[in-house]
Scaffold this active site. Structure first.
Site, PDB file in Angstrom:
ATOM      1  CB  CYS A  23      -1.006   0.082   1.196  1.00 13.67           C
ATOM      2  SG  CYS A  23      -2.549  -0.900   0.643  1.00 13.67           S
ATOM      3  CG  HIS A  67     -14.572   7.652  -9.959  1.00 12.97           C
ATOM      4  ND1 HIS A  67     -15.416   7.065  -9.317  1.00 12.97           N
ATOM      5  CD2 HIS A  67     -14.205   7.214 -11.217  1.00 12.97           C
ATOM      6  CE1 HIS A  67     -15.687   6.006 -10.036  1.00 12.97           C
ATOM      7  NE2 HIS A  67     -14.880   6.089 -11.026  1.00 12.97           N
ATOM      8  CD  GLU A 115      -7.424  -0.415   2.319  1.00 13.82           C
ATOM      9  OE1 GLU A 115      -6.552  -1.186   2.393  1.00 13.82           O
ATOM     10  OE2 GLU A 115      -7.323   0.770   2.765  1.00 13.82           O
TER      11      GLU A 115
HETATM   12 ZN   LIG Z   1      -4.490   0.199  -0.323  1.00 16.98          ZN
END
Ligand SMILES: [Zn+2]
Length: 125
Positions: A23, A67, A115
């Site tokens: 990440c 977005h 997530e």
């Molecule tokens: Zn992530």
């Protein structure tokens, strides 16, 4: 006590600062957020809160993030856009609006932010 929950989704980019692993590089998620309200009293229609109203409360928060590269948006230009911090962001934003709307009758119980399908964080107070 009564509870109602509404789900919303958004697709956004993020990366984590001060983090070693997948990440740390920019990438996207199809996020899902569940906001749960709690209260002891129903309104005259027998509702804790109309689902439609809760969706309206969540809409501007979702639209703000959808977005976008979340790291470019306040407060996530400073605060890391982790699932934990995003869950708190939804909690804080919806709690303020709901307090005004229901004069304290309805509280946000928790916000759960997915997530991925198998990983989520939850914030509550
Ligand atoms: Zn992530």
């Amino acid at each position: 006590m009564y509870e109602v929950t509404v789900e919303a989704g958004f697709s956004s980019g993020h990366y984590l600062r001060n983090y070693r692993g997948k990440c740390e590089n920019p990438h996207g998620h199809n996020y899902k957020v569940f906001v749960t309200l709690v209260g002891a009293e129903l309104d005259e229609a027998g509702l804790l809160l109309d689902f439609k109203l809760l969706k309206q409360v969540m809409r501007p928060v979702v639209d703000y993030l959808d977005h976008q590269m979340i790291n470019d948006l306040k407060p996530f230009d400073q605060v890391n856009p982790s699932a934990e911090n995003l869950a708190k962001y939804f909690f804080d934003n919806t709690a303020t609006q709901l307090d005004e709307m229901t004069h304290g009758r309805v509280k946000v119980k928790d916000c759960t932010l997915y997530e991925t399908d198998s990983s989520f964080a939850r914030y509550y107070e």
